[in-house]
Design a protein around this motif. Structure first.
Motif, PDB file in Angstrom:
ATOM      1  N   PRO A 407       0.767  -1.254   0.034  1.00 14.99           N
ATOM      2  CA  PRO A 407       0.288   0.219  -0.087  1.00 14.99           C
ATOM      3  C   PRO A 407       0.857   1.372   0.080  1.00 14.99           C
ATOM      4  CG  PRO A 407       0.109  -1.110   2.124  1.00 14.99           C
ATOM      5  CD  PRO A 407       0.714  -2.058   1.500  1.00 14.99           C
ATOM      6  N   ARG A 408       0.278   2.311  -0.688  1.00 16.91           N
ATOM      7  CA  ARG A 408       0.961   3.659  -0.709  1.00 16.91           C
ATOM      8  C   ARG A 408      -0.071   4.659   0.038  1.00 16.91           C
ATOM      9  NH1 ARG A 408       4.841   0.918  -0.493  1.00 16.91           N
ATOM     10  NH2 ARG A 408       6.627   0.905  -1.779  1.00 16.91           N
ATOM     11  N   PRO A 409       0.342   5.781   0.325  1.00 16.11           N
ATOM     12  CA  PRO A 409      -0.679   6.615   0.850  1.00 16.11           C
ATOM     13  C   PRO A 409      -1.775   7.050  -0.227  1.00 16.11           C
ATOM     14  CG  PRO A 409       1.474   7.435   1.619  1.00 16.11           C
ATOM     15  CD  PRO A 409       1.752   5.983   0.582  1.00 16.11           C
ATOM     16  N   HIS A 410      -1.378   6.999  -1.598  1.00 16.60           N
ATOM     17  CA  HIS A 410      -2.404   7.476  -2.584  1.00 16.60           C
ATOM     18  C   HIS A 410      -3.191   6.469  -3.223  1.00 16.60           C
ATOM     19  CE1 HIS A 410       1.470   6.495  -4.579  1.00 16.60           C
ATOM     20  NE2 HIS A 410       0.497   6.316  -5.464  1.00 16.60           N
ATOM     21  N   ARG A 411      -2.759   5.078  -2.759  1.00 17.57           N
ATOM     22  CA  ARG A 411      -3.469   3.877  -3.448  1.00 17.57           C
ATOM     23  C   ARG A 411      -3.278   2.615  -2.454  1.00 17.57           C
ATOM     24  NH1 ARG A 411       0.167   0.375  -4.184  1.00 17.57           N
ATOM     25  NH2 ARG A 411       2.245   1.051  -5.282  1.00 17.57           N
ATOM     26  N   ALA A 412      -4.194   1.863  -2.710  1.00 13.68           N
ATOM     27  CA  ALA A 412      -4.053   0.542  -2.138  1.00 13.68           C
ATOM     28  C   ALA A 412      -3.027  -0.492  -2.629  1.00 13.68           C
ATOM     29  CB  ALA A 412      -5.420  -0.097  -1.939  1.00 13.68           C
ATOM     30  N   ALA A 413      -2.817  -1.635  -1.849  1.00 11.36           N
ATOM     31  CA  ALA A 413      -1.763  -2.501  -2.567  1.00 11.36           C
ATOM     32  C   ALA A 413      -2.693  -3.302  -3.846  1.00 11.36           C
ATOM     33  CB  ALA A 413      -1.404  -3.476  -1.412  1.00 11.36           C
ATOM     34  N   LEU A 414      -1.825  -3.584  -4.596  1.00  2.00           N
ATOM     35  CA  LEU A 414      -2.215  -4.500  -5.727  1.00  2.00           C
ATOM     36  C   LEU A 414      -1.825  -5.939  -5.545  1.00  2.00           C
ATOM     37  CD1 LEU A 414      -1.068  -2.585  -8.912  1.00  2.00           C
ATOM     38  CD2 LEU A 414      -2.951  -2.418  -7.767  1.00  2.00           C
ATOM     39  N   ALA A 415      -2.721  -6.650  -5.827  1.00  4.27           N
ATOM     40  CA  ALA A 415      -2.625  -8.130  -5.856  1.00  4.27           C
ATOM     41  C   ALA A 415      -1.459  -8.616  -6.690  1.00  4.27           C
ATOM     42  CB  ALA A 415      -3.879  -9.042  -6.199  1.00  4.27           C
ATOM     43  N   PRO A 416      -0.542  -9.504  -6.145  1.00  2.00           N
ATOM     44  CA  PRO A 416       0.485 -10.035  -6.924  1.00  2.00           C
ATOM     45  C   PRO A 416       0.147 -10.025  -8.607  1.00  2.00           C
ATOM     46  CG  PRO A 416       0.565 -11.012  -4.886  1.00  2.00           C
ATOM     47  CD  PRO A 416      -0.747 -10.549  -5.132  1.00  2.00           C
ATOM     48  N   GLU A 417      -0.813 -10.648  -8.826  1.00  2.00           N
ATOM     49  CA  GLU A 417      -1.384 -11.009 -10.239  1.00  2.00           C
ATOM     50  C   GLU A 417      -1.596  -9.673 -10.900  1.00  2.00           C
ATOM     51  OE1 GLU A 417      -2.850 -12.291  -7.484  1.00  2.00           O
ATOM     52  OE2 GLU A 417      -2.575 -14.337  -7.472  1.00  2.00           O
ATOM     53  N   GLN A 418      -2.192  -8.669 -10.314  1.00  2.00           N
ATOM     54  CA  GLN A 418      -2.349  -7.505 -10.960  1.00  2.00           C
ATOM     55  C   GLN A 418      -1.023  -6.799 -11.230  1.00  2.00           C
ATOM     56  OE1 GLN A 418      -5.042  -5.094  -8.950  1.00  2.00           O
ATOM     57  NE2 GLN A 418      -5.265  -3.376 -10.352  1.00  2.00           N
ATOM     58  N   ALA A 419      -0.212  -6.811 -10.190  1.00  2.00           N
ATOM     59  CA  ALA A 419       1.118  -6.219 -10.284  1.00  2.00           C
ATOM     60  C   ALA A 419       1.863  -6.906 -11.497  1.00  2.00           C
ATOM     61  CB  ALA A 419       1.943  -6.333  -8.885  1.00  2.00           C
ATOM     62  N   ALA A 420       1.680  -8.059 -11.580  1.00  2.00           N
ATOM     63  CA  ALA A 420       2.405  -8.784 -12.637  1.00  2.00           C
ATOM     64  C   ALA A 420       1.805  -8.368 -14.131  1.00  2.00           C
ATOM     65  CB  ALA A 420       2.155 -10.535 -12.699  1.00  2.00           C
ATOM     66  N   ARG A 421       0.494  -8.108 -14.142  1.00  2.00           N
ATOM     67  CA  ARG A 421      -0.086  -7.542 -15.631  1.00  2.00           C
ATOM     68  C   ARG A 421       0.614  -5.983 -15.802  1.00  2.00           C
ATOM     69  NH1 ARG A 421      -4.577 -10.302 -13.300  1.00  2.00           N
ATOM     70  NH2 ARG A 421      -5.536  -8.386 -12.504  1.00  2.00           N
ATOM     71  N   GLU A 422       0.601  -5.347 -14.485  1.00  2.00           N
ATOM     72  CA  GLU A 422       1.072  -4.019 -14.764  1.00  2.00           C
ATOM     73  C   GLU A 422       2.564  -4.079 -15.407  1.00  2.00           C
ATOM     74  OE1 GLU A 422      -0.454  -0.915 -14.565  1.00  2.00           O
ATOM     75  OE2 GLU A 422      -2.318  -1.872 -13.724  1.00  2.00           O
ATOM     76  N   LEU A 423       3.344  -4.852 -14.689  1.00  2.00           N
ATOM     77  CA  LEU A 423       4.735  -4.977 -14.963  1.00  2.00           C
ATOM     78  C   LEU A 423       4.955  -5.403 -16.384  1.00  2.00           C
ATOM     79  CD1 LEU A 423       7.107  -4.413 -12.897  1.00  2.00           C
ATOM     80  CD2 LEU A 423       7.705  -6.829 -13.013  1.00  2.00           C
ATOM     81  N   ALA A 424       4.081  -6.587 -16.866  1.00  2.00           N
ATOM     82  CA  ALA A 424       4.036  -6.795 -18.117  1.00  2.00           C
ATOM     83  C   ALA A 424       3.737  -5.836 -19.227  1.00  2.00           C
ATOM     84  CB  ALA A 424       3.154  -8.099 -18.370  1.00  2.00           C
ATOM     85  N   ALA A 425       2.732  -5.086 -18.850  1.00  2.00           N
ATOM     86  CA  ALA A 425       2.286  -3.942 -19.703  1.00  2.00           C
ATOM     87  C   ALA A 425       3.397  -2.822 -19.992  1.00  2.00           C
ATOM     88  CB  ALA A 425       1.053  -3.218 -19.015  1.00  2.00           C
TER      89      ALA A 425
END
Length: 520
Positions: A407-425
């Protein structure tokens, strides 16, 4: 022979490593780069003049006296206007026995870039809660500094000196109110040397001598102060003519201490963890990035020395964060353009810090380029393509993935699967290296969990849960709400955890949790 090697030995000079990393404390305290090294030289000369029995304790206590500079950053930023670096800088320059100096130096130095309303509120809080703020700051700083010193292999004499660095000879200091000779000699010498060096830089030798004399007998040991004042012209003239980084390494008392592989890793991890204390949501970030980068490097088939360098660069990749006020890191909304510029410079500051660390200086490019992107959209170099080394590409992917899953002050934590999609993007858009992304994602799928049997001090599941909440900055009432228990029970749980692990501050508890990998 590599820079930093001890002649006839295979070790790196511990002094060279720590003189370089002392820039972390300088920047975190709002001091001029090299201030810790200047004070260290001065303290070593005073130790010689006083025939101090443990000169190495004096040397390392002075060099690392602000090692806990991040320990109270979260609390100070919340209470005093967001810029805890300005608060610490003002406090170092203030004679708190003089009400006029408190007003013109300390209170007017709070939140210097904030609006009038914020500055007035910060001043009001500083006056109304001065004792609790001072006690909390001293306790957290001293505990974290002592814990970190032990992690880098320094002895109990240094830990004791750091634990008493905010005491005063009149017994009015903190955290324990130790008087006179009850304060370790290493701390008393470090205090005089630091005041002298700081005020020499602010106003020259006459100002340094006058300030030391004025504070002698109250904050400062009069015997040590007198030794400084007698030798001040010669000592300060020397400081004005030397390269302080080189001179600080050269004046390490014999025998020169050295470090090998595991100890170097421990030092890198200790400083990475200490910087991560800046804000609760950062706890454990450096260690996780180091682990991801190391595993990714192995998957990429890198040689063992390259993997070791990746691990160490991962531990140190964000040390430049210390130069940015915590209020900026914890801001829940969009950053202003000025704040964004300060954030961008943390990579530059990290590169500068690591670049001063002797044989570890080779890691500086990776540390400084971990926010670069292949299309040139990153910072602070704005490099693109082949100009970005592989180590920096791996760190970029590891840093981005782990940050997204927290988590960060401006957003919630992403699930690992969603973070993986963002990294792939980002990979598909040409911003991140495809091989690095693939290796990091593969490594993330093998994330290590800490089994219960490895938990230190026999901590129970509930105690680990409480420790995580404390480290996250939750108050006792908030912990009670989270665990659906009474506030008194929550307070008892927190005190039980503190007693079991031997700490008395939130920052020290968080550092303990990071050191023992209990936050995941």
């Amino acid at each position: 022979m590599l820079a930093g090697m001890v002649p006839g030995d295979d070790r790196l000079r511990l002094a060279e490593l720590l003189v370089g990393l002392s820039l972390v404390a300088d920047l975190g305290m709002g001091l001029e780069p090299g201030e810790a090294a200047r004070a260290c030289i001065l303290a070593t000369r005073l130790a010689d003049a006083l025939d101090a029995p443990a000169p190495a304790d004096v040397y390392y206590t002075t060099l690392l006296q602000h090692l806990g500079c991040t320990a109270y950053a979260h609390e100070a930023a919340a209470l005093l206007g967001g810029d805890e670096i300005a608060v610490k800088s003002a406090a170092l320059r203030t004679d708190f026995r003089d009400p006029r100096d408190v007003v013109r130096t300390y209170l007017l130095g709070l939140a210097p870039d904030a609006g009038l309303g914020t500055r007035l509120r910060a001043a009001g809080v500083a006056v109304a809660r001065s004792r609790s703020i001072t006690a909390g700051y001293a306790r957290a700083n001293c505990e974290v500094a002592a814990m970190t010193a032990r992690r880098v292999g320094l002895g109990e004499g240094v830990a004791a000196g750091l634990g008493a660095i905010f005491e005063q000879v009149d017994g009015k200091g903190a955290p324990a109110g130790l008087p006179g000779d009850a304060i370790p000699l290493a701390a008393r010498i470090a205090q005089v040397a630091s005041v002298a060096s700081l005020f020499d830089g602010l106003g020259g030798p006459d100002t340094a001598i006058a300030t030391v004399r004025r504070r002698a007998g109250a904050a400062l040991d009069p015997t040590v102060a007198d030794a400084f004042c007698r030798a001040a012209p010669e000592l300060l003239a020397e400081l004005a003519t030397v390269d302080v980084a080189e001179a600080a390494v050269a004046c390490e008392p014999a025998p020169a201490a050295g470090v090998r592989g595991d100890a170097i890793d421990a030092a890198c991890a200790a400083f990475g963890d200490a910087v991560d204390l800046k804000a609760p949501f950062l706890h454990g970030h450096a260690a996780a990035v180091a682990e991801l980068a190391e595993a990714a490097g192995r998957r990429l088939g890198l040689d063992e020395p390259e993997v070791v360098d990746l691990r160490r660069a991962g531990a140190l990749h964000d040390v430049g964060r210390v130069a940015v006020p915590t209020g900026i890191w914890e801001r829940p909304g969009p950053l202003t353009s000025a704040q964004w510029e300060r954030v961008r410079l943390h990579a530059y500051q990290g590169e500068r810090i690591v670049g001063r660390c002797g044989a570890l200086a080779a890691l500086a490019p990776a540390v400084g380029m971990h926010h670069e992107r292949l299309d040139g959209s990153g910072y602070h170099h704005g490099a693109r393509g082949g100009a970005i080394p592989l180590a920096a590409r791996v760190l970029a992917a590891a840093d981005a993935f782990h940050a997204m899953t927290r988590p960060r002050p401006h957003r919630a934590a992403l699930a690992p699967e969603q973070a993986a999609r963002e990294l792939a993007a980002d990979r598909d858009a040409g911003r991140l290296d495809g091989d690095a992304v693939g290796a990091v994602l593969a490594a993330a799928g093998q994330a290590r969990q800490v089994p219960r049997a490895e938990r230190p001090h026999g901590l129970t599941d509930r105690q680990v849960e409480v420790l995580r909440l404390v480290a996250g900055g939750l108050s006792n009432p908030a912990i009670a709400d989270r665990l659906v228990i009474s506030r008194r029970t929550a307070e008892r749980h927190v005190q039980d955890v503190y007693a079991r692990i031997g700490v008395s501050s939130r920052a020290a508890a968080a550092l303990f949790a990071m050191e023992h990998d209990l936050l995941r």
